[in-house]
Every structure is written in structure tokens, then in C-alpha cells.
Write a protein that holds these residues in place. Structure first.
Motif, PDB file in Angstrom:
ATOM      1  N   ALA B  22       9.710  15.766 -13.226  1.00 52.12           N
ATOM      2  CA  ALA B  22       9.703  16.114 -11.272  1.00 52.12           C
ATOM      3  C   ALA B  22      10.574  15.215 -11.144  1.00 52.12           C
ATOM      4  CB  ALA B  22       8.348  15.482 -11.244  1.00 52.12           C
ATOM      5  N   TYR B  23      11.024  13.889 -11.323  1.00 50.33           N
ATOM      6  CA  TYR B  23      11.995  12.402 -11.001  1.00 50.33           C
ATOM      7  C   TYR B  23      13.675  13.017 -11.422  1.00 50.33           C
ATOM      8  CZ  TYR B  23       7.680  11.035 -10.326  1.00 50.33           C
ATOM      9  OH  TYR B  23       5.998  10.378  -9.293  1.00 50.33           O
ATOM     10  N   ALA B  24      14.273  13.700 -10.259  1.00 48.98           N
ATOM     11  CA  ALA B  24      15.217  14.140 -10.908  1.00 48.98           C
ATOM     12  C   ALA B  24      17.429  12.993 -10.322  1.00 48.98           C
ATOM     13  CB  ALA B  24      15.203  15.790 -10.736  1.00 48.98           C
ATOM     14  N   VAL B  26      17.883  10.682  -6.959  1.00 48.55           N
ATOM     15  CA  VAL B  26      17.942  10.670  -5.190  1.00 48.55           C
ATOM     16  C   VAL B  26      19.644  10.309  -5.104  1.00 48.55           C
ATOM     17  CG1 VAL B  26      17.305   9.272  -3.167  1.00 48.55           C
ATOM     18  CG2 VAL B  26      15.919   9.653  -5.374  1.00 48.55           C
ATOM     19  N   LEU B 256      13.641   5.697  -8.327  1.00 47.16           N
ATOM     20  CA  LEU B 256      12.348   5.245  -9.087  1.00 47.16           C
ATOM     21  C   LEU B 256      12.093   3.437  -9.665  1.00 47.16           C
ATOM     22  CD1 LEU B 256      10.136   7.475 -10.284  1.00 47.16           C
ATOM     23  CD2 LEU B 256      10.136   5.420 -11.728  1.00 47.16           C
ATOM     24  N   VAL B 259      12.676   0.436  -6.787  1.00 50.48           N
ATOM     25  CA  VAL B 259      11.552   0.381  -5.930  1.00 50.48           C
ATOM     26  C   VAL B 259      10.291  -0.203  -6.644  1.00 50.48           C
ATOM     27  CG1 VAL B 259      10.342   2.514  -5.934  1.00 50.48           C
ATOM     28  CG2 VAL B 259      10.634   0.399  -3.718  1.00 50.48           C
ATOM     29  N   SER B 260      10.402   1.127  -7.855  1.00 48.18           N
ATOM     30  CA  SER B 260       8.784   0.257  -8.816  1.00 48.18           C
ATOM     31  C   SER B 260       9.003  -1.870  -9.305  1.00 48.18           C
ATOM     32  CB  SER B 260       8.809   0.449 -10.293  1.00 48.18           C
ATOM     33  OG  SER B 260       8.351   2.223  -9.910  1.00 48.18           O
ATOM     34  N   ALA B 263       7.701  -3.674  -6.456  1.00 48.65           N
ATOM     35  CA  ALA B 263       6.956  -3.819  -6.692  1.00 48.65           C
ATOM     36  C   ALA B 263       6.155  -5.342  -7.361  1.00 48.65           C
ATOM     37  CB  ALA B 263       6.047  -2.950  -6.867  1.00 48.65           C
TER      38      ALA B 263
ATOM     39  N   LYS C   3       2.526  15.739  -6.227  1.00 49.69           N
ATOM     40  CA  LYS C   3       4.534  15.532  -6.780  1.00 49.69           C
ATOM     41  C   LYS C   3       5.301  17.115  -6.914  1.00 49.69           C
ATOM     42  CE  LYS C   3       3.854  14.646 -10.969  1.00 49.69           C
ATOM     43  NZ  LYS C   3       3.630  13.270 -11.729  1.00 49.69           N
ATOM     44  N   ALA C  28      10.320  15.134  -5.307  1.00 53.78           N
ATOM     45  CA  ALA C  28       9.721  13.688  -5.980  1.00 53.78           C
ATOM     46  C   ALA C  28       9.998  12.651  -5.941  1.00 53.78           C
ATOM     47  CB  ALA C  28       9.154  14.561  -6.960  1.00 53.78           C
ATOM     48  N   GLU C  29      11.677  11.926  -5.965  1.00 48.61           N
ATOM     49  CA  GLU C  29      11.881  10.524  -5.872  1.00 48.61           C
ATOM     50  C   GLU C  29      11.707  10.220  -5.219  1.00 48.61           C
ATOM     51  OE1 GLU C  29      14.534  10.081  -8.965  1.00 48.61           O
ATOM     52  OE2 GLU C  29      14.857   7.903  -8.896  1.00 48.61           O
ATOM     53  N   TYR C  32       8.632   9.193  -3.508  1.00 48.40           N
ATOM     54  CA  TYR C  32       7.813   7.977  -4.725  1.00 48.40           C
ATOM     55  C   TYR C  32       8.373   6.987  -4.093  1.00 48.40           C
ATOM     56  CZ  TYR C  32       7.288   5.455  -8.838  1.00 48.40           C
ATOM     57  OH  TYR C  32       7.287   3.267  -9.442  1.00 48.40           O
ATOM     58  N   THR C  36       6.091   4.020  -2.216  1.00 49.51           N
ATOM     59  CA  THR C  36       6.470   2.911  -2.103  1.00 49.51           C
ATOM     60  C   THR C  36       6.447   1.679  -1.293  1.00 49.51           C
ATOM     61  OG1 THR C  36       6.114   3.479  -4.747  1.00 49.51           O
ATOM     62  CG2 THR C  36       6.813   1.452  -4.495  1.00 49.51           C
ATOM     63  N   VAL C 113       4.121   6.021 -13.169  1.00 49.19           N
ATOM     64  CA  VAL C 113       4.829   6.636 -12.211  1.00 49.19           C
ATOM     65  C   VAL C 113       4.758   7.523 -11.471  1.00 49.19           C
ATOM     66  CG1 VAL C 113       6.793   5.259 -12.858  1.00 49.19           C
ATOM     67  CG2 VAL C 113       6.796   7.779 -14.057  1.00 49.19           C
ATOM     68  N   ASP C 114       3.345   8.314 -12.854  1.00 46.62           N
ATOM     69  CA  ASP C 114       2.552   9.739 -12.180  1.00 46.62           C
ATOM     70  C   ASP C 114       1.862  10.083 -11.302  1.00 46.62           C
ATOM     71  OD1 ASP C 114       1.246   9.221 -13.727  1.00 46.62           O
ATOM     72  OD2 ASP C 114       1.165   9.579 -15.803  1.00 46.62           O
ATOM     73  N   GLY C 116       2.887   9.340  -8.457  1.00 50.28           N
ATOM     74  CA  GLY C 116       3.821   9.596  -7.127  1.00 50.28           C
ATOM     75  C   GLY C 116       4.089   8.457  -6.732  1.00 50.28           C
ATOM     76  N   TYR C 117       3.478   7.285  -6.636  1.00 47.43           N
ATOM     77  CA  TYR C 117       4.010   5.998  -6.468  1.00 47.43           C
ATOM     78  C   TYR C 117       3.632   4.493  -7.172  1.00 47.43           C
ATOM     79  CZ  TYR C 117      -1.376   5.659  -6.183  1.00 47.43           C
ATOM     80  OH  TYR C 117      -2.373   5.726  -6.645  1.00 47.43           O
ATOM     81  N   SER C 118       4.642   3.349  -7.264  1.00 41.26           N
ATOM     82  CA  SER C 118       4.529   2.421  -8.440  1.00 41.26           C
ATOM     83  C   SER C 118       2.940   1.672  -7.924  1.00 41.26           C
ATOM     84  CB  SER C 118       5.513   1.628  -7.703  1.00 41.26           C
ATOM     85  OG  SER C 118       4.995   0.223  -8.564  1.00 41.26           O
TER      86      SER C 118
END
Lengths: 428, 428, 428
Positions: B22-24, B26, B256, B259-260, B263, C3, C28-29, C32, C36, C113-114, C116-118
Motif C-alpha cells: 500500500a506504500y507506493a 510520495v 515512510l 519519518v519513522s 520517531a 490504509k 497511504a504513504e 502515514y 506520524t 508500519v502496517d 498506518g503510522y510509525s
């Protein structure tokens, strides 16, 4: 807000992505979210400025009026929120195009989304500007105005006076139609707050003994600042908050151009403040022999106020210049006020009114789309309007409910007389 | 910046969206905006650290030098902005690849966008790091350095010394080529600031009476901290600002992964600070019998400084460990400085220089891509360079314009002698 | 987290962009990243509340216990981070659906990551809530609890007690299954902290002389607040932080609806705080004759606490009402505690426990999906659980390691006895 344009762009962009620019426009919903975040982040930064004023003023008043000024600052911020909801917002934004006044209706969040941002986030952002205008007034009038009459004035200023003049410009009223330009409120917020403070200072008169028998006021005791580090903290808070104040006034962060503009605004805001600090330091050292820290603090504010009318078009050098002149006009107008025996406890009139007028008139120096005539008209209209209406309101209050504390209360200090505490238990 | 990759990814991603991840990727413009926002938010948080240093130092100096240290802090922050624009930025980033020094040109916002973020936002973020380096110096030298010579040194440090050594690494100079790693500046900012402070403390000498006749300094009066709660506020401000300092140093928030990572950096930064606080509390209680709050405050800073060289790769446990050792080395080096009769008024050398060196050398413990040799080389080069140049600059200033206030001024306090105010009107 | 829905929407949206709504769902990204960022920004704002409590409490204790309360606040925040990592997080979130307790395992960032946020950003956000719960306790018990036993209690509260009751609701435990609703923690955080504080105050007893021979406590010296402006600063910090506390508890900012909800939450949070300030000002003026600034400060907190259980569904007018009643119940319960001779140094029990219970019970007034029965059950369960467990823990500590400082230490002040400093060098 350029909603449709972006939708078109994102499709066109999608097809041409590899062959042309990599920047092909932002999806409308993402843009909406980013614009809203700018208002929310800017909003909490400007809200934080209420704390900055509270610390600056607590630090600069004498130690027997500190708890009172703290109570006034948290009280006025609370009142501003309620009044801007109850009447202020629609008085400003319910104005007919090119008109003079909006409607006396409470704001209701219609959950509107077709502006390209959350209307609620915009309300919050505008509300904290309204509160800022009132925060400016409290310091000037400290140590002698009664607390509840002050709260009444705060309600009138935040509910009626500020929203009317602000609507002239940001609500799309007659000043906006006349070509006036005030990016984030050098005049609409800062000069307006300073003008109300000046009216109050004239009606109230000076603190007893301030311009005493000898015709010379002592800058030190009994008028010594209660805490220089708290005043310094206040200015750092204001400086930080100003990134929200000016940066958020870009009103959008959903495009490459908008967010880049916010960055430029940050830089110019910071450089102007620095310019104000340094000229105030230099001039106070050259003229007075000492490096006056209070002048440096007010120099920062003057620089910030001066750049607020146009933080986007100046080059870095121009921003430093605008801030530096802001520091200078603040310094000399503070000396002038003193000679005129107008008692401005914290120096808000020089830093907000005078530097605000300077900054507004300086806009055409860096922004070719703006005329000196329109700037002069706008500044004059707003300052005269706020000053005259405030003068009338203060005079009516003086003649009816009374404005000034008793001589005995002034001798004791407002903290003991009105709040019933001592601010610094340290003394015991 | 991975601009093209994302553009490709978003098209490929669009086609395979349902069948695979789902993460494709940005959109490049959204990524640009998010990266810029990271710099702006990080930037105002690091700017806020200037207030943290001002409060920490105001709280820890004696009450007769508080207004001076406030003036120095707001002054140096102003100077840093101007100097980093005038010469610093291009001295650091105009460096040839693998080289030693950039160009002496003012920075001009070319409105460049092809880096994947607003260049203006990057300038702002880098500028506040530059200011931080200088904030570290002011506390150590408090109560005895003249204000205007201090401002001159601030201009040299922020305009020339810091940009040169910083460019070695973050500008892509020779240290970067040598494999040195310093994520957010344990060495480039903190050890550098501490090294300049050490040079100044040696040239200036200790405050009169600090290591008096009996060879024993009294930690209490007449060297009592003016306000422990203000010092505590300062450390909380620094702690908050450090989320911008380390988090923003990820330099991107548009994916993704980025930003992770921010965190993870927040978590490690916070845990390391906590580790520093608790070891300082425990060791001071065990050795000195009292739970020394000033050591706890400097323990927080030491923990934060230590994790700054690598806040991303450590596990939570490793972050606690790195911060805890930071607190320990701070504690023992503070005792050592005291024995060496080097007068560091606020303890900046142990917390920034020593903990910064520790943190930089510890990077290979959690980051396998980094060698101890490169870390040792980088730390030594930067610390020696900054220390030696600062020592020379301070000596020249001492021999020419003079660095130290007169004995009489020291007796009166710098607030009365140089600023002309008393910091706490409470006393009257 | 929605998501898949968004991925679908963005394709459908892309096709229908021109013919229907311009808002067609967020990638979705991007979603996310925005979610976050909400946690990270909310997180540093709530972390900042630790400074708010430190300043509020430093300002409200007497000047001989200020350094101690500063040390306790920075210590407990450090402990909270370590304990929430070591055991707290999985005790709360490792709970079986509808269950009572999770697992005693340290949290490990699985880089998941699943959701939808960190996950790391979520841990950080939850950790600062945990710390807040403990910050509430420190003020009530000030000036008489030993520092290290307090730290031990902080470890138990943040590692075990808070995570267990929080998991009942936010971890998906039995209270959540029972239909309880507590948006951002009027009960889970604030009433819980207040309940632990009440247990401690009962076990510890009052400060010597507080309810002295004459049966009348003097609100002024020797129990005068050390610094009203610092206490005011503390409340402004808390107010600012609360935008992160309540706004971040929307838990998502990746859609138009979510970010618009955050804006509504900002507005209601601010209006409720203002309502609390103004009712406290009015009632203290009407009943006590003075405009009690400390009541105004606690009125702000009470308003904020009251709106925290449901900051989204109320209209602006309802938010003002909820905050105003919060201010009233705080005022009268403070008077009641005083009559009961329970010594709450800063007034945390009225502002957090009582206003928290009010706010939680008031949720069904504006949120039709919530029943009074479930609210009553949830509030009672959490308050009784935290109170009883804390009472037992405090009693065991009292009987073993000792809780209360000696009479001599109390006479000297905890700063001299436990920390070995004086907080305000100003006095010398």
C-alpha cells in the motif's frame, strides 16, 4: 484557494511527470491538510506569545504588581477566546466586500472545507492574533489600572475594536480595496494594540512618583524591574512565537511555493529581530554608557514588529535594515514618551505602535506592488480609529465604574490590594 | 534527494497498488513540502534552545550577573544569525568536496528547489545550530568577561570558526571524506562549543575568590546559583529543543522511512537524557550525600549531547546506556575541572565537550558502518582546531581591547557595572 | 487505520476528480507520514507539559523546597521514559481484547508500519502521557516526601499502575469493551494522577503547621508561593502542551476529516480553559473579595482537564460550559480539601481528580454514543483502582523505607536537607 487548479495540475502532471518537471502539483486533500497544519502549528506558536507577554510584563513591573499582571494576562487571553467566538470573528469576516463592518453573530464552525483548509483552524489562528492585540495593552497600563475594568476593556477590544479594524483589511473591507498591505499585522495588530495602550496611558496618568517632584524619574528603585531573566524569557517566547505569527500568515503550506515562502519569512523575521537587538544595544551603549538589556529586549520586539508588515519580499540585508531601524525608532520614541511624561511601564508603545508604523510604511521599499499612499492611509486610519475609540471607552469607564486603583492600593501594590498575594514568597 | 525515484515509484505504485504494498512512494512536491516542514519545525525548536541556554545560565550565575548573561544570550543569538548569513553559510557549504574551507560570500537564497527541500529552510535550520555552538560558550565565561569583547568573539565563532569545522563534515569536506560520522553534532556543535569555552576560561582565569585563600571553593554563597527553577526551566527547554536538533537532522520527512527514523530519534534522544539525569542523581547522592539538582540538570544535557552523534542506530537500551555514561563522564570531569581550578560557571565544558567526545567515540558501538579511527580523528581535529584558534583569538583580544572586567566591576557585579540594572528588583 | 480504503479511494478519486469532489483521498504513504507527524508534534508538546508542571509546582511551593520539586520533576520525567519502555507499554498494549492486564515485556520498536503510522511515534506519544500522570502527583506531596521514595513511587506508577488502568481502555481492555469513553484522558490520566496524589497526601499527612494550633491555616507566609510568575508560566506551558495532548489524541491527521477534527479540538480545548479561568476569577472575587490568581491558574487546568474526556463533539458554547463548571468544582473542592485538612500543596487534587471526574461524566451531554452508566463505571473503576493500589504502596513504603522527611529537615526545608542548595541565591 487554488483547489481546482491543483486537481487539474495533478492529472496533467501525472502524464508528463517524467518528461518535464518533477513538481507537478499537490493533491487537493493533501494540500488541505498541509494548509490546516500550518494554521494549527502557527496557532499554538502565537498562543504561546500570550505567555511571552505575561513573562515580559511580569519581569518588567515592580515586584509588588507581578501577580496582578500575571492574572491580567491569563485573564485577557481567556476573554479574547470567548469574545472572538461570541462576536469578533463575524464582525471581521462577515464584512461586505469593501465595507466597514461585519455582523454581530457568534462564529459557528460550519465544518466548511471548500476554502482549501479547515475553517476551524483558521478561526483558531485568527483568535490568537486577536489576543495578541490585547496582550500589548496590559503592560503599558500595569500597576495602576483596576483589574476588572481592565477585563472589561479587554472584552471590548477583542470583541469589537480589533475585529472592526482588522476586517477592513483581512476581512476584505475598504482598506483592502484601497490597496493597503499588511502581511501579518504590523499595523492591524501591533500598532493597534499600541494605540489602545497609548489611549489608556493618557486617561490613567502615570504611576505616583514616576515623574516626581524633581521632574526626573528614577529608572531604578522604586521602579526597578522585578526580574530581568523573566523579561528575557518573555522576549525569547515572543521571538519563537513570531515564526508562527509571520510564517502562518502565508496562510498556506500546500504547495512548493507556499512552503518555500514560509521559509523565507522565517529567515527575514529572525534577521530583523537580530537587527533590532543589535542597534538597541549599540545605541544604548553609545548614548547612555551602559548596554541596556531592557532596550535590547524591546529592540528584538521592535525588529519583529517592523518586519511583520512584509516579511516575504525583503532580501536578508533589507530585513536586517528594517529591523535595525525598528530598534532605533523604538529607542528614541521611548525617550520621547518619557519626556512627555506618558508612563508606559514596559515600553509597549515604542515597540509596537512606533515600530509597527515604521514597518508598515516601509513595505513599498521592498514590495513594488504597494504604494506609500495606501500604506499611509491604512496606518493612519487604523491607529486613529483604535486610539479614538479606546480613548472614549476609557473615559466613559473612568467616569462611571472607575479605572484607577486608590492611592493606598498603589502604595501597597496591586498584588496585595487586588489579588491578595505576594508574587515572590522569596522575600519572606 | 531521491526525487526521480519517487516520481517513478508513484506511477509504478499506482498501477500495482492493490496487488502489492500500500506504500507506493510520495509525490515529489509533497515530499519537498514535508522535508521543508521538518526543517522549519526543527528550526524553531532549536531556536528555542537559545532561550534554554539563557535560562540555564541566568539561573546558575550569581544574582549580580544575571542581567548581563541575559543580554549576552540574546545578543549572541542575534549575532549568529547575521554572521551566518554574512559569511558562515558559504564558508561551510561552499567548500570543495573533501576540502578544508569554503568561500567568504554572503548567503543568497537562490530560491533553489532542486535539492528536494526549500534551501531557505535549510539555511534557517543550519543557522540555529551555529547559534547553539555559541550559546555553550557564554555560560562558562560568565561573571568576568566584558560584554562587547564577548560579542566580538561570538561574531568570530559563528561567522568563521564554527562554519569552517562544520564544513569539514556537513559541507562535504575532508572529514566527511575520511569516514567521520556525527549525526547531529556531538562534536561539530557541542564539543566545539565546549572547546571554545575551555579556551576562554583558561585565558580569562577564574572569578575572584572562586578558588580562594583556603584552596577550597564554596559551592554556596557567594557563588550560589541565582535561581534553580530558572535553570531547571532552561534544561527542559533544551530537552524539548533537542527533538528538533536531533530529529530535524534526519534532514527529510518525505518518506515512510524518514519519518519513522525521526520517531526513533525522538525515543533515543529522550531515553539518553533520562539516563543522564538518573546517573547524575545516583552518583551525586552516593558520593556527595545530597541529590545534587544542578548535576541532574547537567546530566540531562550530557545525556542529550552524548546521543547526538548517533541517535538513530541505538536500541532503547543502548540509548539509555550512552546517556548514562554521558552523565557519569560529565560528573567526574566537573570534579576534575574544579581541581584544575578552571572556573566553568555553569558546567558547560563537562556537559558539552566531555560528553560530546564520549558520544562521538561511542558511535561505532551501535553503527557498524563507522570506525573508531575515523571518530577519533574527527573528534580530535575539531576539538583541537576550535580550542587552538579560540585560544589565539582570546589572547589577542586580551592583549589589545581587553577581555576581563575590572576588580571593582567584579565586586559590584557585571549587572551594575556593564548593564546598569539589578536583575531581581525583588531584593529592594 | 484505514490504509486500504485510501488506496482504493485514490484510484477511484483520480478517475472522477473533475466530475465530483476535489477531495479524493490521500495516498497511504502520505497519510502515514502525516499521522506520524501528528504524534511527534503532539509528543513534544506533551513532553513540554513536564516543564509546565515543574514551573507550576516550583512557583507554588515555599521558597525552601523549590530546588527539591525541580529535581523531582526532572527525575520523574526521566523515570517515566525508562519504565514505560521497560514494562509499561506492553503492560498496557499487550492486553488481551477485553482483558485486564498485558505482558511484562520491554517494548521493542519492531519498525512496524502496517498500523498506518510509525509505531515509534505512537510509543513516544503514549510515554509522555504516562509521565504526565506522575507529574500530577509530585505537587500535592511537595515539601514533606523524601526524594528517593518519591522516585520509587514514580517508577511503580509509571511502570505498573498507570499502564494497567490505561490498558483497560486505550489498550482495548474490559473498560473499552464496556463502552467507556475517555478521548484524551480526563480519567485515565488526570483523575488517575489526582487519585494517586490523594492517597499520598493521606498517608503522608499535612506539612507541619499547615493546619496549626488555631485550626486555621494561613494562606500567606510561612506557606507563601515562592513565585507567582513561574506558576503562571507553568500554566501557560500546560495550556500550550494541551493542544498536543488533546489534538494528538485524534491519533490521525492523514485525512481531511481527521485534521479538521484536530482543529475543532484546539478550539474547544482553548475555550474550556478560558471558561475555567473566568469562573475561578469571578467566584474567588465574589466569595473571597480578591481576584485569586492561583485559583485562576488552577481554573485553567480544571477547564483543560474537564474538556479532555471529549474535546471533539461539544459546540463552542458547550466547551465553555464544561470548562466553566470545571473551574467551579475545582474551587469548591479545594475549599473542601482544606476543611478536611488534606494538604495538597499545589491544588492538584481539585484540578485533576475532581475536574477530571466531572469532565468524564459530562461526555454523554454532547456525545450521544456514550452512556452515563459506562462513564460512571469507568471513572469509578479507575479512580478506586489507582487510589487503593497507591494507598497500599505508600503504606508499605512508609512502614519500610520511610516516606516523610524528619521534623528538622522540614524546618530547614527540603532544599537544604536533601538537595544541599538554596533555590534562590537572590536572598543572599
Amino acid at each position: 484557494m487554488p483547489k481546482i487548479k491543483f486537481s487539474l495540475l495533478s492529472i496533467i502532471g501525472g502524464l508528463t511527470l517524467l518528461s518535464s518537471s518533477a513538481y507537478a502539483g499537490v493533491d487537493a486533500e493533501v494540500s488541505y491538510i498541509l494548509n490546516t497544519l500550518l494554521f494549527l502549528i502557527g496557532g499554538f506558536l502565537v498562543m504561546w506569545m500570550a505567555a511571552g507577554f505575561a513573562m515580559l510584563e511580569s519581569g518588567l513591573v515592580t515586584s509588588k504588581s507581578v501577580a496582578t499582571i500575571a492574572a491580567k494576562n491569563i485573564g485577557l487571553y481567556s476573554i479574547a477566546g470567548l469574545m472572538f467566538w461570541l462576536v469578533g470573528y463575524n464582525l471581521a469576516y462577515g464584512i461586505p466586500e469593501g465595507g466597514f463592518i461585519g455582523s454581530f453573530l457568534p462564529w459557528s464552525d460550519a465544518s466548511a472545507v471548500d476554502t482549501g483548509y479547515s475553517d476551524g483552524s483558521d478561526w483558531f489562528f485568527q483568535m490568537v492574533f486577536c489576543a495578541t492585540t490585547c496582550s500589548i495593552v496590559s503592560g503599558t497600563l500595569a500597576e495602576r489600572i483596576k483589574i476588572w475594568p481592565f477585563f472589561l476593556f479587554a472584552a471590548i477590544l477583542t470583541g469589537i475594536i480589533y475585529p472592526i479594524e482588522m476586517g477592513w483589511q483581512w476581512g476584505g473591507g475598504w482598506l483592502s480595496a484601497a490597496g493597503f498591505s499588511d502581511f501579518a499585522g504590523s499595523t492591524l495588530v501591533h500598532a493597534a494594540g499600541g494605540a489602545a495602550a497609548l489611549a489608556g496611558a493618557i486617561v490613567l496618568g502615570a504611576r505616583t512618583g514616576r515623574f516626581g517632584g524633581k521632574g526626573e524619574a528614577k529608572p531604578m528603585a522604586p521602579f526597578a524591574a522585578s526580574s530581568i531573566p523573566l523579561a528575557t524569557l518573555g522576549v525569547f517566547i515572543l521571538w519563537m512565537g513570531w515564526f508562527g505569527f509571520n510564517g502562518g500568515s502565508q496562510l498556506a503550506a500546500g504547495t512548493l511555493e507556499d512552503v518555500s515562502s514560509v521559509a523565507t519569512i522565517y529567515i527575514n523575521t529572525n534577521l530583523a529581530a537580530g537587527g533590532g537587538v543589535l542597534t538597541a544595544a549599540i545605541i544604548s551603549r553609545l548614548i547612555g554608557g551602559k548596554t541596556d538589556v531592557v532596550m535590547m529586549l524591546n529592540g528584538a520586539i521592535a525588529g519583529l514588529v517592523a518586519i511583520t508588515a512584509e516579511p516575504l519580499t525583503p532580501s536578508p540585508l533589507a530585513a536586517i535594515f528594517i529591523g535595525a531601524i525598528g530598534g532605533l525608532v523604538m529607542y528614541f520614541s521611548a525617550k520621547l514618551l518619557f519626556k512627555l511624561k506618558i508612563d508606559d511601564v514596559v515600553g509597549a508603545i515604542p515597540a509596537h505602535l512606533v515600530a509597527g508604523v515604521w514597518g508598515t510604511l516601509a513595505v513599498p521599499l521592498t514590495n513594488g506592488d504597494v504604494s506609500f499612499g495606501a500604506q499611509f492611509l491604512g496606518t493612519l486610519s487604523v491607529v486613529v480609529f483604535v486610539f479614538v475609540v479606546s480613548l472614549i471607552v476609557f473615559q466613559i469607564m473612568k467616569a462611571t465604574i472607575g479605572l484607577r486603583i486608590s492611592k493606598e492600593a498603589e502604595r501597597l501594590g496591586t498584588d496585595k490590594a487586588e489579588i491578595g498575594v505576594i508574587a515572590y514568597g522569596i522575600r519572606d
